[in-house]
Design a protein around this motif. Sequence first.
Motif, PDB file in Angstrom:
ATOM      1  N   GLU A   1      -7.092  -4.373   1.114  1.00  0.00           N
ATOM      2  CA  GLU A   1      -7.244  -3.223   1.996  1.00  0.00           C
ATOM      3  C   GLU A   1      -7.226  -3.690   3.451  1.00  0.00           C
ATOM      4  OE1 GLU A   1     -10.742  -1.096   0.804  1.00  0.00           O
ATOM      5  OE2 GLU A   1     -10.180  -1.225  -1.301  1.00  0.00           O
ATOM      6  N   TYR A   2      -6.971  -2.753   4.343  1.00  0.00           N
ATOM      7  CA  TYR A   2      -6.963  -3.084   5.767  1.00  0.00           C
ATOM      8  C   TYR A   2      -8.364  -3.482   6.223  1.00  0.00           C
ATOM      9  CZ  TYR A   2      -2.292  -1.166   6.183  1.00  0.00           C
ATOM     10  OH  TYR A   2      -0.950  -0.931   6.053  1.00  0.00           O
TER      11      TYR A   2
ATOM     12  N   SER B   1      -7.891   7.970   6.654  1.00  0.00           N
ATOM     13  CA  SER B   1      -7.477   7.573   5.315  1.00  0.00           C
ATOM     14  C   SER B   1      -7.747   6.091   5.106  1.00  0.00           C
ATOM     15  CB  SER B   1      -5.984   7.847   5.135  1.00  0.00           C
ATOM     16  OG  SER B   1      -5.506   7.217   3.967  1.00  0.00           O
ATOM     17  N   ALA B   2      -8.437   5.760   4.033  1.00  0.00           N
ATOM     18  CA  ALA B   2      -8.735   4.363   3.735  1.00  0.00           C
ATOM     19  C   ALA B   2      -7.470   3.590   3.384  1.00  0.00           C
ATOM     20  CB  ALA B   2      -9.736   4.274   2.593  1.00  0.00           C
TER      21      ALA B   2
ATOM     22  N   HIS C   1      -4.172   1.967   8.214  1.00  0.00           N
ATOM     23  CA  HIS C   1      -4.913   1.122   9.158  1.00  0.00           C
ATOM     24  C   HIS C   1      -5.331   1.932  10.384  1.00  0.00           C
ATOM     25  CE1 HIS C   1      -1.474   0.920  11.864  1.00  0.00           C
ATOM     26  NE2 HIS C   1      -0.727   0.712  10.803  1.00  0.00           N
ATOM     27  N   LEU C   2      -6.248   1.379  11.134  1.00  0.00           N
ATOM     28  CA  LEU C   2      -6.705   1.972  12.382  1.00  0.00           C
ATOM     29  C   LEU C   2      -5.505   2.101  13.305  1.00  0.00           C
ATOM     30  CD1 LEU C   2      -9.443   2.660  13.896  1.00  0.00           C
ATOM     31  CD2 LEU C   2      -9.236   0.384  14.869  1.00  0.00           C
ATOM     32  N   SER C   3      -5.281   3.267  13.871  1.00  0.00           N
ATOM     33  CA  SER C   3      -4.123   3.449  14.748  1.00  0.00           C
ATOM     34  C   SER C   3      -4.398   2.877  16.130  1.00  0.00           C
ATOM     35  CB  SER C   3      -3.773   4.936  14.871  1.00  0.00           C
ATOM     36  OG  SER C   3      -4.732   5.596  15.696  1.00  0.00           O
TER      37      SER C   3
END
Length: 123
Positions: free
Chosen positions: A32-33, A40-41, A44-46
């Motif tokens: 996972e990121y 959304s899991a 990734h963080l934008s």
Amino acid sequence: QKTRRPVQFEITETTRESVRTWLEHRGGGLNEYVFPSRLSAKAHLSTRQYARLLDQWVQAVGLIPGEYGTHSLRRTKVAMIYKRTGNIRAVQILLGHTKLDSTVRYLEVDVEDALALSEATDL
């Protein structure tokens, strides 16, 4: 990401410990990121989410958010390395630039900087 070429970087022991602590707190698996999206899991963080977080962090420590940004923070360490050592080639490698001209523009090196380095070097 622009060139799709890997960039070499160093993670200090302090950073390594912080990331380890975050991963334990966050839970989840290794596939996972590290920094998942708020929405959304599976994403990734934008860049925009990161910029908003950075503004909040800067404000929380009493600084002016408009004076600090994601790019200026990325640039800080290599700018300090350049000022301390004058080694533009090391900075080029750290940034992953293929052309020295790109590094010179990135650091905003000007004629005065070049002359000061030259004068400080005795042969």
